[in-house]
Design an enzyme around this catalytic site. Structure first.
Site, short mmCIF file in Angstrom:
data_model
loop_
_atom_site.label_atom_id
_atom_site.label_comp_id
_atom_site.label_asym_id
_atom_site.label_seq_id
_atom_site.Cartn_x
_atom_site.Cartn_y
_atom_site.Cartn_z
CE1 TYR A 1 -10.34 -0.33 7.28
CE2 TYR A 1 -11.06 0.61 9.37
CZ TYR A 1 -10.12 0.50 8.36
OH TYR A 1 -8.95 1.23 8.45
CB ALA A 2 -14.39 -2.85 13.29
CB SER B 1 -8.06 0.77 11.99
OG SER B 1 -9.03 1.79 12.22
CG ASP C 1 -5.70 -7.93 -6.21
OD1 ASP C 1 -5.86 -7.50 -5.04
OD2 ASP C 1 -6.63 -8.35 -6.92
CE LYS D 1 -7.23 -1.89 8.59
NZ LYS D 1 -5.89 -1.96 7.96
N GLY E 1 0.82 -1.22 0.00
CA GLY E 1 0.00 0.00 0.00
C GLY E 1 0.85 1.26 0.00
N1 LIG Z 1 -7.11 6.99 6.64
C1 LIG Z 1 -7.54 6.63 7.84
O1 LIG Z 1 -8.29 7.38 8.52
C2 LIG Z 1 -7.09 5.34 8.44
C3 LIG Z 1 -7.44 5.09 9.78
C4 LIG Z 1 -7.07 3.90 10.37
C5 LIG Z 1 -6.36 2.97 9.64
N2 LIG Z 1 -6.03 3.21 8.36
C6 LIG Z 1 -5.30 2.15 7.63
O2 LIG Z 1 -4.12 2.70 7.10
C7 LIG Z 1 -3.77 1.97 5.91
C8 LIG Z 1 -3.50 2.96 4.79
O3 LIG Z 1 -4.69 3.68 4.53
P1 LIG Z 1 -4.72 5.09 3.77
O4 LIG Z 1 -5.57 5.96 4.56
O5 LIG Z 1 -3.34 5.48 3.39
O6 LIG Z 1 -5.58 4.65 2.48
P2 LIG Z 1 -5.33 4.92 0.93
O7 LIG Z 1 -6.58 4.45 0.27
O8 LIG Z 1 -4.87 6.30 0.71
O9 LIG Z 1 -4.14 3.92 0.59
C9 LIG Z 1 -4.31 2.52 0.62
C10 LIG Z 1 -3.34 1.90 -0.38
O10 LIG Z 1 -3.55 0.47 -0.37
C11 LIG Z 1 -3.59 0.04 -1.72
N3 LIG Z 1 -4.42 -1.17 -1.86
C12 LIG Z 1 -5.73 -1.26 -1.57
N4 LIG Z 1 -6.15 -2.50 -1.89
C13 LIG Z 1 -5.09 -3.18 -2.40
C14 LIG Z 1 -4.92 -4.47 -2.91
N5 LIG Z 1 -5.94 -5.35 -3.04
N6 LIG Z 1 -3.70 -4.83 -3.33
C15 LIG Z 1 -2.68 -3.96 -3.28
N7 LIG Z 1 -2.77 -2.70 -2.80
C16 LIG Z 1 -3.98 -2.32 -2.37
C17 LIG Z 1 -4.22 1.20 -2.49
O11 LIG Z 1 -3.94 1.13 -3.88
C18 LIG Z 1 -3.60 2.40 -1.81
O12 LIG Z 1 -2.38 2.80 -2.43
C19 LIG Z 1 -4.93 1.03 5.63
O13 LIG Z 1 -4.61 -0.27 6.09
C20 LIG Z 1 -6.05 1.61 6.45
O14 LIG Z 1 -7.01 0.64 6.82
C21 LIG Z 1 -6.39 4.38 7.74
#
Ligand SMILES: NC(=O)c1ccc[n+]([C@@H]2O[C@H](COP(=O)([O-])OP(=O)(O)OC[C@H]3O[C@@H](n4cnc5c(N)ncnc54)[C@H](O)[C@@H]3O)[C@@H](O)[C@H]2O)c1
Length: 245
Positions: free
Chosen positions: A151-152, A138, A59, A155, A14
């Site tokens: 989602y919860a 998360s 993926d 995580k 990611g």
């Molecule tokens: N943004 C928030 O508020 C938040 C809060 C708590 C936890 N998180 C966690 O932080 C992490 C990053 O989130 P973010 O906010 O940067 O989101 P984002 O959507 O900006 O980035 C997520 C990345 O994961 C990649 N991805 C998604 N599905 C994929 C797959 N099947 N195969 C390969 N790559 C894949 C996407 O292409 C993207 O680049 C995640 O695990 C998310 O659950 C985010």
């Protein structure tokens, strides 16, 4: 264990997204070699650091693709010192409306994807007798997850994998920790985010602001530094105090 940062070999899933890209930036700033596994390409903002990053399209919902991509990543890096599992997907939907397909889609990427990454990378770390794994979970894993139950659950599964990995691989010099971000302004959830959500979540933080990707990246960096070497099996809130347990 922890790594010397100069030349540390790091895989970030990611890494093309908001938090993952900030983690890539932090590590490249310290001279690490990075492979990003993501389904979309990384937008390179700093040409000076571009040479330190290799993109491999992958993926995480497809186990065969994960195996192929990690094998290639290990080949490119010549080993792995740090694995950051950051890829994730989100969906806002009431519990009564979650379909089997919704459940599978979220769990396949967030939970099973993390499991596979850990299972494939840990043996490489065991061979070298050291390694750092940082899983991005998360606050939803601890907070409950109304409107985002699947989602919860995904995580919470990441936290369980974190603790199991810490228990099973500590003897091999491997630390496994999770970061539980609060509300971070990225692409994630932007399709359903309202101004009222932003105001409400901002008010939950005693610091009076939402998170930014670099808040999370700094803690990932700490966990893989010598200063973080006695932490393992932890689920560290980086929430600006939105939750405190
Ligand atoms: N943004 C928030 O508020 C938040 C809060 C708590 C936890 N998180 C966690 O932080 C992490 C990053 O989130 P973010 O906010 O940067 O989101 P984002 O959507 O900006 O980035 C997520 C990345 O994961 C990649 N991805 C998604 N599905 C994929 C797959 N099947 N195969 C390969 N790559 C894949 C996407 O292409 C993207 O680049 C995640 O695990 C998310 O659950 C985010």
């Amino acid at each position: 264990m922890t790594t010397d940062r100069q030349g540390a070999r790091v895989i970030v899933t990611g890494g093309s997204g908001g938090i993952g890209a900030a983690i890539v930036d932090r590590f490249t700033g310290e001279g690490a070699q990075i492979v990003v596994l993501d389904r979309r390409p990384l937008v390179r903002t700093d040409p000076d650091r571009a040479a330190a990053v290799t993109d491999i399209t992958c993926d995480l919902a497809d186990p065969a693709d994960v195996r192929r991509a990690v094998a290639r990543a290990v080949e490119v890096l010549g080993g792995v010192d740090v694995l950051v599992n950051c890829a994730g997907i989100f969906q806002s939907v009431p519990l009564l409306e979650i379909t089997v397909d919704d459940w599978d889609r979220i769990l396949d990427v967030n939970a099973r994807g993390t499991l596979l990454m850990m299972q494939i990378v840990a043996p490489v770390m065991i061979t070298s007798g050291r390694g750092v794994i940082v899983n991005i979970a998360s606050m939803a894993a601890k907070h409950g997850g109304g409107g985002e139950a699947h989602y919860a659950a995904s995580k919470a599964a990441v936290l369980a994998l974190t603790r199991a990995g810490a228990q099973e691989w500590g003897a091999h010099g491997i630390t496994v920790n999770a970061i539980c971000p609060g509300y971070v302004l990225t692409d994630m959830g932007s399709d359903t985010r309202s101004e009222a959500d932003v105001v409400a979540w901002t008010a939950k933080s005693p610091l009076g602001r939402l998170g930014c990707p670099d808040d999370i990246a700094g803690v990932a960096q700490f966990l893989s530094s010598p200063a973080g070497s006695y932490l393992t099996g932890q689920a560290i809130n980086v929430t600006g105090g939105m939750i405190m347990h």
